[in-house]
Design a protein around this motif. Sequence first.
Motif, PDB file in Angstrom:
ATOM      1  N   PRO A 140       0.825  -1.213   0.000  1.00 47.62           N
ATOM      2  CA  PRO A 140       0.000   0.000   0.000  1.00 47.62           C
ATOM      3  C   PRO A 140       0.860   1.265   0.000  1.00 47.62           C
ATOM      4  CG  PRO A 140      -0.772  -1.563   1.648  1.00 47.62           C
ATOM      5  CD  PRO A 140       0.554  -2.058   1.189  1.00 47.62           C
ATOM      6  N   ILE A 141       0.418   2.260  -0.745  1.00 47.98           N
ATOM      7  CA  ILE A 141       1.124   3.545  -0.823  1.00 47.98           C
ATOM      8  C   ILE A 141       0.937   4.326   0.475  1.00 47.98           C
ATOM      9  CG2 ILE A 141       1.054   5.816  -1.933  1.00 47.98           C
ATOM     10  CD1 ILE A 141       0.535   4.498  -4.534  1.00 47.98           C
ATOM     11  N   GLU A 142       1.985   5.020   0.867  1.00 47.55           N
ATOM     12  CA  GLU A 142       1.922   6.012   1.927  1.00 47.55           C
ATOM     13  C   GLU A 142       2.353   7.344   1.328  1.00 47.55           C
ATOM     14  OE1 GLU A 142       4.330   4.650   5.138  1.00 47.55           O
ATOM     15  OE2 GLU A 142       3.384   2.674   5.200  1.00 47.55           O
ATOM     16  N   PRO A 143       1.951   8.459   1.919  1.00 51.10           N
ATOM     17  CA  PRO A 143       2.304   9.764   1.343  1.00 51.10           C
ATOM     18  C   PRO A 143       3.801   9.965   1.145  1.00 51.10           C
ATOM     19  CG  PRO A 143       0.571  10.032   2.967  1.00 51.10           C
ATOM     20  CD  PRO A 143       1.016   8.600   3.063  1.00 51.10           C
ATOM     21  N   ARG A 144       4.629   9.344   1.974  1.00 47.32           N
ATOM     22  CA  ARG A 144       6.075   9.507   1.832  1.00 47.32           C
ATOM     23  C   ARG A 144       6.618   8.797   0.604  1.00 47.32           C
ATOM     24  NH1 ARG A 144       8.849   5.002   4.302  1.00 47.32           N
ATOM     25  NH2 ARG A 144       7.347   3.524   5.197  1.00 47.32           N
ATOM     26  N   HIS A 145       5.820   7.931  -0.015  1.00 42.84           N
ATOM     27  CA  HIS A 145       6.263   7.205  -1.200  1.00 42.84           C
ATOM     28  C   HIS A 145       6.092   8.006  -2.488  1.00 42.84           C
ATOM     29  CE1 HIS A 145       5.223   3.372   1.261  1.00 42.84           C
ATOM     30  NE2 HIS A 145       6.485   3.706   1.433  1.00 42.84           N
ATOM     31  N   LEU A 146       5.460   9.169  -2.427  1.00 44.89           N
ATOM     32  CA  LEU A 146       5.215  10.017  -3.601  1.00 44.89           C
ATOM     33  C   LEU A 146       6.130  11.229  -3.501  1.00 44.89           C
ATOM     34  CD1 LEU A 146       1.478   9.597  -2.979  1.00 44.89           C
ATOM     35  CD2 LEU A 146       2.430   8.982  -5.192  1.00 44.89           C
ATOM     36  N   VAL A 147       7.055  11.359  -4.441  1.00 48.12           N
ATOM     37  CA  VAL A 147       8.104  12.375  -4.339  1.00 48.12           C
ATOM     38  C   VAL A 147       8.026  13.316  -5.539  1.00 48.12           C
ATOM     39  CG1 VAL A 147      10.586  12.785  -4.165  1.00 48.12           C
ATOM     40  CG2 VAL A 147       9.574  10.763  -3.080  1.00 48.12           C
ATOM     41  N   LEU A 148       7.899  14.615  -5.243  1.00 41.88           N
ATOM     42  CA  LEU A 148       7.837  15.640  -6.279  1.00 41.88           C
ATOM     43  C   LEU A 148       9.225  16.235  -6.433  1.00 41.88           C
ATOM     44  CD1 LEU A 148       5.788  16.971  -8.159  1.00 41.88           C
ATOM     45  CD2 LEU A 148       5.483  18.761  -6.446  1.00 41.88           C
ATOM     46  N   GLY A 149       9.836  16.016  -7.590  1.00 43.43           N
ATOM     47  CA  GLY A 149      11.223  16.396  -7.800  1.00 43.43           C
ATOM     48  C   GLY A 149      11.398  17.597  -8.705  1.00 43.43           C
ATOM     49  N   PRO A 150      12.624  17.796  -9.216  1.00 43.67           N
ATOM     50  CA  PRO A 150      12.904  18.922 -10.114  1.00 43.67           C
ATOM     51  C   PRO A 150      11.984  18.894 -11.327  1.00 43.67           C
ATOM     52  CG  PRO A 150      14.938  17.879  -9.390  1.00 43.67           C
ATOM     53  CD  PRO A 150      13.824  16.989  -8.934  1.00 43.67           C
ATOM     54  N   GLN A 151      11.680  20.087 -11.852  1.00 44.55           N
ATOM     55  CA  GLN A 151      10.753  20.248 -12.979  1.00 44.55           C
ATOM     56  C   GLN A 151       9.399  19.606 -12.677  1.00 44.55           C
ATOM     57  OE1 GLN A 151      14.217  19.204 -13.941  1.00 44.55           O
ATOM     58  NE2 GLN A 151      14.336  21.438 -13.782  1.00 44.55           N
ATOM     59  N   ASN A 152       9.109  19.482 -11.378  1.00 50.13           N
ATOM     60  CA  ASN A 152       7.798  18.983 -10.946  1.00 50.13           C
ATOM     61  C   ASN A 152       7.461  17.597 -11.470  1.00 50.13           C
ATOM     62  OD1 ASN A 152       6.758  21.546  -9.555  1.00 50.13           O
ATOM     63  ND2 ASN A 152       7.514  22.230 -11.548  1.00 50.13           N
ATOM     64  N   VAL A 153       8.492  16.769 -11.571  1.00 51.52           N
ATOM     65  CA  VAL A 153       8.289  15.387 -11.972  1.00 51.52           C
ATOM     66  C   VAL A 153       7.948  14.573 -10.727  1.00 51.52           C
ATOM     67  CG1 VAL A 153       9.373  13.325 -12.925  1.00 51.52           C
ATOM     68  CG2 VAL A 153       9.813  15.562 -13.955  1.00 51.52           C
ATOM     69  N   LEU A 154       6.795  13.933 -10.754  1.00 52.58           N
ATOM     70  CA  LEU A 154       6.382  13.089  -9.642  1.00 52.58           C
ATOM     71  C   LEU A 154       6.853  11.664  -9.900  1.00 52.58           C
ATOM     72  CD1 LEU A 154       4.510  13.090  -7.000  1.00 52.58           C
ATOM     73  CD2 LEU A 154       2.940  11.817  -8.462  1.00 52.58           C
ATOM     74  N   ARG A 155       7.468  11.065  -8.886  1.00 50.98           N
ATOM     75  CA  ARG A 155       7.903   9.673  -9.003  1.00 50.98           C
ATOM     76  C   ARG A 155       7.501   8.907  -7.747  1.00 50.98           C
ATOM     77  NH1 ARG A 155      13.801   8.886 -10.625  1.00 50.98           N
ATOM     78  NH2 ARG A 155      12.956   6.968 -11.496  1.00 50.98           N
ATOM     79  N   LEU A 156       7.254   7.625  -7.937  1.00 53.47           N
ATOM     80  CA  LEU A 156       6.812   6.756  -6.850  1.00 53.47           C
ATOM     81  C   LEU A 156       7.946   5.843  -6.421  1.00 53.47           C
ATOM     82  CD1 LEU A 156       4.125   7.677  -8.244  1.00 53.47           C
ATOM     83  CD2 LEU A 156       3.184   5.443  -7.631  1.00 53.47           C
TER      84      LEU A 156
END
Length: 503
Positions: A140-156
Amino acid sequence: MPPSGDDPDSRPQWGDYRVGDLLTRGARTRTYRAEQITVRREVILEQLRPAAASDPATVEAFVADVRAKAAVHYPGIGSVYEAVREGEHVFYTREKLPGDSLEALSDAGTRFAPPVLLEILRQAAEAMAHLEEQGAATLPIEPRHLVLGPQNVLRLVNLAVADEPDALVTRHDRHLLAELLLDCLEEGLPGATRAATLLQQLASDGDDAPSWAEVAASATRLIGSLEHGRAVASQPLRDAGSRRKGPGSLPVVAGVLLGLLVVAGGGLFLAGRHKAPVARPLDGMVAIDASASPTGVPFFIDAEEVTIAEYAEFLGALEIIEPDHRDAYDHPDQPATKDGHRPADWEALYTAARKGTTWEGLPMDLNCPVVNVDWWDAYAYADWRGGRLPTEKEWAAAAQGPALPGSGWGAVDASGNDRTAAGVRGLAGNVAEWVRDPSRNPAFPMNPKKPLACGGSYRAPANGLRARLWLPSREVRRPDLGFRVLREIVRKPVENRELRTAP
């Protein structure tokens, strides 16, 4: 535990990895920051605890999970580097995702403008759709597993495991993502209603709930409609958000487990986060046959009053339409001075309904009746739905039968005994309801006809079905006044309605 001193040489080395600070401690694993020495890159190292590493079956299961992660190849999901056995240490390393977790951003009060939030949603949904298409099982996903990086690229973070996909985990992930992004939505901006509606649909559990791929496609279309005529594409996405707390970089606060998954009694629960209300599919209609109809023509009438969630869909649909054509559902006599169809105090009312808090002292839910709408608003919504407001006589035909006790304020499907034998709810209470035509108050036969509302309300339940409220104008908006829709053709089933906000 490896030391966390500033001197790299004081840190233990396991093979090619220099181990740093402990991030999390699980039942069978520990997770550390680490550095891969030969290539000088930061990684995340997840170690099987020494006590567990002595059990061959546990080691095999651990390695099988690592293989499942390594089989995932998608740009929006973190990579796995290698699995290693170095003496007593069994571990694997994965990519350290750059940026701030959505957990940290949410904790800091970050709010995103609708186009930005929809872009985040699109990326997350596309990643989840990829996993779904590949048949990958995940934790199951937790909020800490969703990372917003440079150029606003979201990665899991890569959460794949060697197992079969679990529908309960999917349900958890949908609810968590919807709730997390709703908390981060900057309200009161163009597109906010549409974004919130899409997130509510993501969190729904009915047969009409959109797939991850459909959510991603809808988010893409909504972004396009919002960017039309606006210059948002040239702005850094995160700059379009706002922070209620001070600016500055946000360190990831490890170990704070918002949306923590708890397993108890065979069920999955979200601990530490308030569960937002979910809109139920309250779109049934009740048939009134020709013998009961005042015109001799059978009709169908909403089983419940129009809800806040349903009205939000309408507002979202209007926002997609080009401004010059948003009057498509307006009554021909609607005053030129009327600007749009947002109910009075809509932002506060809708926010309370989404979050399950109170508004004007009333406990709110997305399934409560929409109120603070004038007659023009009710007319436009009904026309958009392919129906109209009932006349007073049609309303009375739907209410035929014995007297009903007036129901208090609440969800439209929780009206207790305020329900006719045919199945129409809330006619004697909850809120009074606009009807189509003005009427003359028989107590004042010399007075002109005035706009009319039928039925009792939580404010005045005494007269129930017999209650009539003559209003000074069609512009009146009240917190105890809503409406329902009549038409001759039953509304299409929910599964055929899909995402009404899509252009």
